[in-house]
Structures are given as C-alpha cells and as structure tokens.
Design an enzyme around this catalytic site. Structure first.
Site, PDB file in Angstrom:
ATOM      1  N   LYS A 178      -1.472  23.787  37.980  1.00 51.44           N
ATOM      2  CA  LYS A 178      -0.394  22.315  38.572  1.00 51.44           C
ATOM      3  C   LYS A 178       1.040  22.695  38.013  1.00 51.44           C
ATOM      4  O   LYS A 178       2.042  22.120  38.838  1.00 51.44           O
ATOM      5  CB  LYS A 178      -0.943  21.242  37.668  1.00 51.44           C
ATOM      6  CG  LYS A 178      -0.162  19.884  37.862  1.00 51.44           C
ATOM      7  CD  LYS A 178      -0.170  19.479  39.597  1.00 51.44           C
ATOM      8  CE  LYS A 178       0.776  18.409  39.801  1.00 51.44           C
ATOM      9  NZ  LYS A 178       0.499  17.183  39.224  1.00 51.44           N
ATOM     10  N   LYS A 221      10.027  16.433  34.546  1.00 55.27           N
ATOM     11  CA  LYS A 221       9.101  16.684  33.200  1.00 55.27           C
ATOM     12  C   LYS A 221       8.251  17.949  33.411  1.00 55.27           C
ATOM     13  O   LYS A 221       8.101  18.848  32.754  1.00 55.27           O
ATOM     14  CB  LYS A 221       8.282  15.545  32.692  1.00 55.27           C
ATOM     15  CG  LYS A 221       7.063  15.883  31.876  1.00 55.27           C
ATOM     16  CD  LYS A 221       5.881  15.984  32.151  1.00 55.27           C
ATOM     17  CE  LYS A 221       5.261  14.663  33.018  1.00 55.27           C
ATOM     18  NZ  LYS A 221       3.662  15.268  33.703  1.00 55.27           N
ATOM     19  N   THR A 244      -0.549  15.401  34.480  1.00 56.51           N
ATOM     20  CA  THR A 244       0.035  16.469  34.501  1.00 56.51           C
ATOM     21  C   THR A 244       0.474  16.695  32.951  1.00 56.51           C
ATOM     22  O   THR A 244       1.690  16.428  32.635  1.00 56.51           O
ATOM     23  CB  THR A 244       1.142  16.610  35.195  1.00 56.51           C
ATOM     24  OG1 THR A 244       0.539  16.455  36.661  1.00 56.51           O
ATOM     25  CG2 THR A 244       1.794  17.974  35.384  1.00 56.51           C
TER      26      THR A 244
END
Length: 288
Positions: A170, A238, A95
């Site tokens: 995502k 994150k 990711t």
C-alpha cells in the site's frame, strides 16, 4: 447471516460499511464521533459504545482508521479491540506502516484471535461504489473467511503472504500515486503559466501513453481550482512520509518521492490538509 462489525466511519469507512449493509449483512458500527454513525443506524446498523462492544457482538470486525496512532489506540485502549479477542477475527484496512501492523497482529494473535491486514487502493468514490482493491496479508484462513465481505466492498483482493506485505504494498502504491499527482500538478501549473489551454493539455494527455483514470478524474476540477475531498491531502502526505521511512530503512534512494512529499507538506502547512490530495496543485499555483 453472521453479524459483522466495522470500526471507523471516516471518508472511506462510511462507504465500505454502507456496502456491507447494502449486501444484507447484519452490521454493528463504532466511530469516535457518534454523529457519523447516524446514517448507518437509520439503515438498520447497530451502534456500539466502544470498540470492545463491537467485538463482543461480532465474530469478524473490520476497521478503517486514519493513521497508525489511531489504529493502535483503537486496539490497545482500555475498551479496545484487544479486550475481547479469543476466537474473534480482526481485519484492519487502515493504511499504516509495517511495524504498526505487526504490533497489532502480534497482540491479536497472542490474545487468541486472528488478524488480517487489508489496506485498500481507492478513494471515496470506489469506497461508495464497492470497487476498492484490498491488499491483504496475515492469517490466510481469515483471508478466505473474509472474502464474502471483501467482495461486498471491493472489486479485487490479493493475498500477499505474512503480515507486513499488505502494508508495504500500500505504501509503494500510494508513493507512486503521490509522485504522479505532484508531477501532474506541476505540469498543469507550467501549462497555465505558459498561456496554454488546460483542457487541451488534458485532452493530449488522455490520448497518449500517459492516459490514466486519475488524470481523467482529477484534471477537470484541478483546472477550475477546485479540490473536493475524495482522498484528503493530509492522508497522502502521511503515506508519503511512511513510504520514505521504509525507503530509508531499506536504503532505497527516493529523490522524486522526497520532493513530492515536500510539496504535500507545504500544502498541508497552508491549510489544505482536509482538501483532496490534488490540492497540491493549488499550492503550486499560489507559489508561482
């Protein structure tokens, strides 16, 4: 059967690589800490010394790495993926933000390889069970060639066009998930502070329109103040940060996500980064 490589055996990668091995694929693996390779080595996987060595031995290599900095390092380091690229294929399931994915994809392509981004929706248990969802973008021929491997590791895969589409999808998905978790944690904290039975709250939520697998899976452990890591909080924070940066770039107001990110940041500062992302609830309980 063609030999396949896997780079990055963290909380997600070890399950994903394990499912490739269970499906009978000849597997070569690498991880920064070699101890994490031992279980797969016992099952017959070959352990490589460097990322470049994985590429030398395999026509297609998958990666699942913790963040953009690590994803870039594994490709561009002196013994990285890019050193042996002509005719090879690289599928990055990490990711990362769109800029990172494009840099990697452009470099792989310029070196004569093929690139597909394939971030996943799912956490530790789906990775172990082979029920992940792959959000792919990039080289469409590689998407077609990688489908047998994607199907060994997941229950669904979707092609989203040119590189960057998978990364953006995502981040949107994880931003929604993080915002939901923060609201859920706030609701559980408010219910507990109101002397309400948390099991009753979970039952009411599950019986109505807000019923969903995440509340059903995480709620009972959260009610006990337990947060066993399936998707580490530091990774959720994150992803919130990267999603907010995308929103800034596109001038999309995201006040709910921004507030949720602050909750995850506080929990991370309290040392909860390696716990499950549901540990944001523990931070809220502490603050009340």
């Amino acid at each position: 059967m063609a030999r396949v490589g896997f780079v990055g055996l963290g909380i997600m990668g070890v399950g994903m690589a394990g499912n490739l091995k269970k499906k009978g694929h000849d597997l070569v693996v690498w991880n920064r800490t070699k101890e994490k390779c031992q279980a797969l080595e016992k099952e017959g996987a070959k352990v490589a010394d460097t990322p470049a060595d994985v590429v030398k031995e395999c026509d297609i290599v998958f990666a699942c790495l913790a963040d953009p900095d690590i994803a870039m390092d594994v490709v561009f380091r002196d013994d990285g993926i890019l050193k042996v690229c002509p005719g090879k294929a690289y599928v990055d399931c990490s990711t990362v933000d769109e800029e990172c994915s494009n840099k990697i994809g452009d470099a792989i392509t310029a070196a004569g390889g093929r690139f597909l981004e394939a971030p996943v929706s799912g956490s530790k248990k789906p990775a172990e069970d082979g029920t992940l969802i792959f959000l792919t973008a990039g080289d469409e021929s590689l998407y077609k060639d990688s489908q047998p491997y994607l199907e060994a590791m997941g229950k669904k895969h979707r092609y989203l066009g040119k590189t960057g589409g998978g990364a953006r999808m995502k981040l949107v998905v994880n931003m929604i998930m993080g915002s939901m978790m923060n609201a859920f944690a706030e609701g559980m904290t408010l219910a507990e502070s109101s002397d309400l039975d948390l099991s009753a709250l979970l039952e009411v939520l599950d019986a109505g329109a807000m019923s969903n697998p995440m509340f059903r899976l995480k709620g009972p452990s959260m009610a006990k103040g337990e947060y066993p890591p399936a998707f580490p909080l530091k990774h959720q924070q994150k992803d919130m940060r990267l999603a907010l940066a995308l929103g800034d770039k596109l001038e999309v107001p995201m006040p709910v996500a921004a507030a949720a990110n602050e909750s995850f940041k506080r929990a991370r500062m309290e040392g909860k980064g390696d716990l499950d992302f549901s540990a944001v609830h523990g931070s809220l309980r502490k603050a009340k």
